[in-house]
Design a protein around this motif. Structure first.
Motif, mmCIF file in Angstrom:
data_model
loop_
_atom_site.group_PDB
_atom_site.id
_atom_site.type_symbol
_atom_site.label_atom_id
_atom_site.label_comp_id
_atom_site.label_asym_id
_atom_site.label_seq_id
_atom_site.Cartn_x
_atom_site.Cartn_y
_atom_site.Cartn_z
ATOM 1 N N GLU A 93 24.441 -20.609 17.968
ATOM 2 C CA GLU A 93 24.548 -21.148 16.280
ATOM 3 C C GLU A 93 24.139 -19.835 15.415
ATOM 4 N N ARG A 94 23.301 -18.979 15.844
ATOM 5 C CA ARG A 94 22.978 -18.048 14.911
ATOM 6 C C ARG A 94 22.550 -16.857 15.614
ATOM 7 N N PRO A 95 23.818 -16.181 16.048
ATOM 8 C CA PRO A 95 23.818 -14.987 16.777
ATOM 9 C C PRO A 95 23.030 -13.843 16.073
ATOM 10 N N GLU A 96 22.803 -13.653 14.928
ATOM 11 C CA GLU A 96 22.373 -12.672 13.880
ATOM 12 C C GLU A 96 20.722 -12.781 14.138
ATOM 13 N N LEU A 97 20.281 -13.976 14.502
ATOM 14 C CA LEU A 97 18.699 -14.081 14.861
ATOM 15 C C LEU A 97 18.177 -13.391 16.117
ATOM 16 N N ARG A 98 17.142 -12.525 15.648
ATOM 17 C CA ARG A 98 16.491 -11.804 16.957
ATOM 18 C C ARG A 98 15.459 -12.622 17.439
#
Length: 212
Positions: free
Chosen positions: A73-78
């Protein structure tokens, strides 16, 4: 300013992590905390974070299930995994599900700071021992083919806990699920691994070094 969310069901652990970062992290940052997957998702819906420090063993939704969901859902979240489980149990799977790094809770505070800095900079963090294991995994060109690789994250957690000699009541209490649900997971494990008893599950876990 960097924003970090620490997700762990133990308040003392969360505060310890935040304290280490406050003492040693060189960049300016804001740190929030959550004790469950649900709390983490609520905070993520209200505010954008750069890095999530995530434990794997939590009541309700497991860390691996949350990792998989958030990466989708949030691929940019590390997401940096910080777990009590040794690398050989979960690290490769966590990385394959989208984690940006994996650390055990036995790691030195300095290693945590290095890992967070690297992940905040957009990189990945793995220990030298895990790097060697990943190299072997990649060079093999295929999955290990072991039956437990087909288990879900929760099923694998239950497998490890049964292997360690814990009874359904203990497992349910630690995972925040009912004994009936534990029994359901046990039945699935038996079916997927081709086993017929709890004793065989314990033998399987020992044989494949799944117990920390």
């Amino acid at each position: 300013m960097s924003k970090i969310l620490v997700v762990d069901d133990h308040a003392v652990v969360r505060q310890g992590i935040i304290s280490i970062l406050e003492r040693s992290l060189s960049r300016a940052f804001y740190c929030a905390e959550a004790g469950t997957a649900g709390e983490a998702e609520a905070k993520l819906s209200q505010e954008k974070y750069d890095v999530l420090l995530l434990d794997l063993s939590m009541p309700g939704m497991s860390g691996l299930d949350l990792l998989e969901k958030l990466h989708r859902e949030r691929p940019e979240l590390r997401i940096l995994i910080l777990s009590m489980h040794p690398e050989e149990q979960y690290a490769v799977r966590a990385l394959s599900l989208g984690a940006s790094g994996y650390l055990t809770k036995e790691s030195a505070p300095a290693e945590l700071v290095v890992a967070v800095n690297k992940v905040l900079a957009g990189g990945r963090y793995i220990s030298s021992a895990l790097a060697d294991r990943l190299a072997e995994y990649l060079l093999s060109g295929k999955e290990t083919g072991l039956p437990h690789e087909a288990l879900s994250a929760r099923e694998r957690q239950v497998l490890v806990m049964i292997g360690a000699g814990k009874v359904p009541k203990q497992i349910g209490a630690e995972l925040g699920i009912s004994e009936k649900t534990v029994s359901t997971y046990r039945s699935r494990i038996l079916s997927k691994l081709g086993l017929s008893s709890t004793t065989e599950i314990i033998r399987y876990a020992i044989k494949h070094d799944l117990i920390s």
